[in-house]
Scaffold this active site. Structure first.
Site, mmCIF file in Angstrom:
data_model
loop_
_atom_site.group_PDB
_atom_site.id
_atom_site.type_symbol
_atom_site.label_atom_id
_atom_site.label_comp_id
_atom_site.label_asym_id
_atom_site.label_seq_id
_atom_site.Cartn_x
_atom_site.Cartn_y
_atom_site.Cartn_z
ATOM 1 C CG ASN A 11 -39.061 6.381 -46.485
ATOM 2 O OD1 ASN A 11 -39.089 7.597 -46.290
ATOM 3 N ND2 ASN A 11 -38.363 5.550 -45.726
ATOM 4 N NE ARG A 76 -40.009 7.370 -42.199
ATOM 5 C CZ ARG A 76 -38.851 8.006 -42.186
ATOM 6 N NH1 ARG A 76 -38.216 8.287 -43.299
ATOM 7 N NH2 ARG A 76 -38.320 8.361 -41.040
ATOM 8 C CG HIS A 165 -36.132 5.819 -35.709
ATOM 9 N ND1 HIS A 165 -35.089 6.178 -34.883
ATOM 10 C CD2 HIS A 165 -35.727 6.074 -36.963
ATOM 11 C CE1 HIS A 165 -34.086 6.633 -35.625
ATOM 12 N NE2 HIS A 165 -34.460 6.574 -36.903
ATOM 13 N N GLY A 195 -29.315 2.900 -36.144
ATOM 14 C CA GLY A 195 -28.923 3.011 -37.546
ATOM 15 C C GLY A 195 -28.077 4.251 -37.698
ATOM 16 C CG ASN A 196 -26.388 7.605 -40.729
ATOM 17 O OD1 ASN A 196 -25.363 7.640 -40.039
ATOM 18 N ND2 ASN A 196 -26.594 8.442 -41.720
ATOM 19 N N GLY A 197 -29.488 7.178 -38.009
ATOM 20 C CA GLY A 197 -30.215 7.816 -36.910
ATOM 21 C C GLY A 197 -30.401 6.761 -35.829
ATOM 22 N NE ARG A 226 -30.464 13.304 -37.301
ATOM 23 C CZ ARG A 226 -31.331 12.317 -37.495
ATOM 24 N NH1 ARG A 226 -31.861 11.672 -36.473
ATOM 25 N NH2 ARG A 226 -31.667 11.981 -38.719
ATOM 26 C CG ASN A 319 -25.269 -5.660 -39.581
ATOM 27 O OD1 ASN A 319 -25.403 -6.814 -39.972
ATOM 28 N ND2 ASN A 319 -26.006 -4.657 -40.032
ATOM 29 C CD GLU A 369 -37.811 2.170 -40.276
ATOM 30 O OE1 GLU A 369 -36.644 1.920 -40.659
ATOM 31 O OE2 GLU A 369 -38.184 3.292 -39.920
HETATM 32 P P1 AMP Z 1 -29.296 2.077 -41.161
HETATM 33 O O1 AMP Z 1 -29.568 3.559 -40.977
HETATM 34 O O2 AMP Z 1 -30.177 1.222 -40.333
HETATM 35 O O3 AMP Z 1 -29.248 1.672 -42.605
HETATM 36 O O4 AMP Z 1 -27.816 1.850 -40.584
HETATM 37 C C1 AMP Z 1 -26.690 2.346 -41.265
HETATM 38 C C2 AMP Z 1 -25.460 2.214 -40.375
HETATM 39 O O5 AMP Z 1 -25.327 0.875 -39.925
HETATM 40 C C3 AMP Z 1 -24.150 2.505 -41.093
HETATM 41 O O6 AMP Z 1 -23.859 3.878 -41.071
HETATM 42 C C4 AMP Z 1 -23.161 1.712 -40.295
HETATM 43 O O7 AMP Z 1 -22.633 2.549 -39.260
HETATM 44 C C5 AMP Z 1 -23.951 0.616 -39.643
HETATM 45 N N1 AMP Z 1 -23.589 -0.718 -40.130
HETATM 46 C C6 AMP Z 1 -24.027 -1.359 -41.232
HETATM 47 N N2 AMP Z 1 -23.446 -2.578 -41.348
HETATM 48 C C7 AMP Z 1 -22.639 -2.715 -40.271
HETATM 49 C C8 AMP Z 1 -21.760 -3.744 -39.800
HETATM 50 N N3 AMP Z 1 -21.607 -4.881 -40.473
HETATM 51 N N4 AMP Z 1 -21.084 -3.521 -38.646
HETATM 52 C C9 AMP Z 1 -21.238 -2.378 -37.963
HETATM 53 N N5 AMP Z 1 -22.036 -1.375 -38.350
HETATM 54 C C10 AMP Z 1 -22.731 -1.536 -39.492
#
Ligand code: AMP
Length: 383
Positions: A11, A76, A165, A195-197, A226, A319, A369
């Site tokens: 990736n 990817r 995604h 997630g972040n996205g 974003r 989470n 993924e």
């Molecule tokens: P990802 O792009 O799927 O890796 O998600 C990353 C984002 O998940 C981070 O920027 C956090 O905002 C959020 N995140 C991760 N762990 C937690 C948690 N325990 N509680 C709330 N948000 C979380």
């Protein structure tokens, strides 16, 4: 002779290369890692260098690209345009076609292409497969994929909803059906990848029929940095009134908006902490985030007509019990009833968090993924 049952998933992002080695025979993952800060001080000089670093890391563990157990490499690729609607065995012609799609994903596709070229040079004999972030959304009907703009202009420049995604939406919608004890064909699922996205999709009987991201990953939900949906006239207004250039507005909407733009933090954990201290900006950011999410839950409920499950996935979705609770609060009228006790439990596996009486099941499903890419790659390489 050892059977070739392993798939290397690559990736290549704009500033990092993530890799994972999966063994499809026993489900094990013998190696994984990431090379970060590409092009930055102290990091790899460029993507080619980062890929050589990945190859060295694997060699060091006795799992090099020359291993006879390696069956294929899965790449990817972010944008497949309308040309690629499923996993594709990579040839010279396929690489050329992916290069033609660079204008649609100027930050991502070039990195993906470099990954493909370096891996093919290292192992020209090995099947290599491109798995596209857009492919799962290729089934979205024209009524949902088309923007209501001048048709000739849209066709000429490939302007339509592609969605992203896709590997996550595909994996999570299937896993959610399994959690309900149903075949994917018998389940209508709204997937919320937060997630972040972040993106939402409406999946009817295993087939994607709508998604929140569009021509690019900017549209739809509020994300870490974003904006998601804005009136497109915001762009003209900033050009005319603020004198901003197109690339400055691009950076504003993609990198300095969303949760970060609203309150200065893009991590939901920090926002939760600050809300606990009474921080008004953090509260507003959370509220805007959740409001947008509820709009899409409502919209996709109408798109599907019958919803069997809503699945939360990715960093925030997996989470944040607070986001899940706020997003689905007071939706009993739509047949959605979250169980506050189940929702609050911290767990790692796929699970239901709705009440027994809830007509719509609510699930938390960790996304995977890499597995989805490896599965697609292996299926094609061993066909
Ligand atoms: P990802 O792009 O799927 O890796 O998600 C990353 C984002 O998940 C981070 O920027 C956090 O905002 C959020 N995140 C991760 N762990 C937690 C948690 N325990 N509680 C709330 N948000 C979380």
């Amino acid at each position: 002779m050892t059977a070739a049952t392993r798939v290397l998933v690559l990736n290549s992002g704009s500033s990092s290369v993530k890799y994972q080695l999966l063994d499809m025979a026993d489900g094990s993952r013998p190696a994984s890692g990431v090379v970060e800060r590409i092009g930055e001080e102290g990091g790899a000089a460029d993507h080619a260098e980062a890929l050589r670093q990945v190859a060295r890391d694997l060699d060091g563990q006795g799992l090099g690209l020359d291993s006879p157990r390696l069956a294929a490499v899965g790449h990817r690729v972010v944008h497949g345009g309308t040309r690629f609607t499923g996993p594709t065995l990579i040839t010279d012609e396929v690489v050329e076609e992916i290069e033609k799609l660079v204008p649609l994903a100027p930050l991502h596709n070039p990195a993906n292409i470099t990954g493909i070229k370096v891996a093919r040079r290292l192992r020209p004999d090995l099947p290599q497969v491109a798995v596209f972030d857009t492919a799962f959304h290729a089934t979205i009907p024209e009524a949902a994929a088309r923007y209501a703009i001048d048709a000739a202009t849209a066709d000429r420049y490939g302007i339509r909803r592609y969605g992203f995604h896709g590997t996550s939406h595909a994996y999570v919608s299937r896993a959610t059906a399994a959690l309900l004890g149903r075949e994917p064909a018998d389940a209508n699922v709204i997937v919320l990848h937060l997630g972040n996205g972040a993106s939402a999709s409406a999946v009817r009987g295993g087939v994607c029929v709508d998604t929140s991201m569009g021509l690019t990953p900017l549209e739809g939900l509020v994300m870490g940095t974003r904006s998601g949906d804005v009136d497109p006239a915001v762009v003209f207004h900033l050009e005319r009134v603020a004198g901003m250039r197109t690339d400055e507005i691009d950076a504003l909407l993609n990198k300095r908006s969303g949760l970060l733009g609203l309150c200065g933090a893009n991590d939901m954990r920090e926002i939760g902490r600050r809300m606990g201290e009474g921080d008004a900006a953090a509260r507003l950011a959370f509220d805007v985030y959740v409001h947008r999410l509820r709009r899409y839950v409502g919209a996709f409920t109408a798109v599907l007509g019958r919803v069997d499950a809503i699945a939360f996935t990715a960093g925030v979705g997996e989470n944040s019990a607070a986001v899940r609770a706020a997003a689905l609060r007071d939706l009993e009228g739509l047949g959605i009833a979250l169980d506050p006790v189940h929702n609050a439990v911290r767990a790692s596996g796929a699970r239901l968090v709705s009440t027994a009486a809830s007509r719509v099941a609510v699930a938390v499903v960790p996304t995977d993924e890499e597995f989805e890419i490896a599965r697609d790659t292996y299926a094609l390489a061993s066909a």
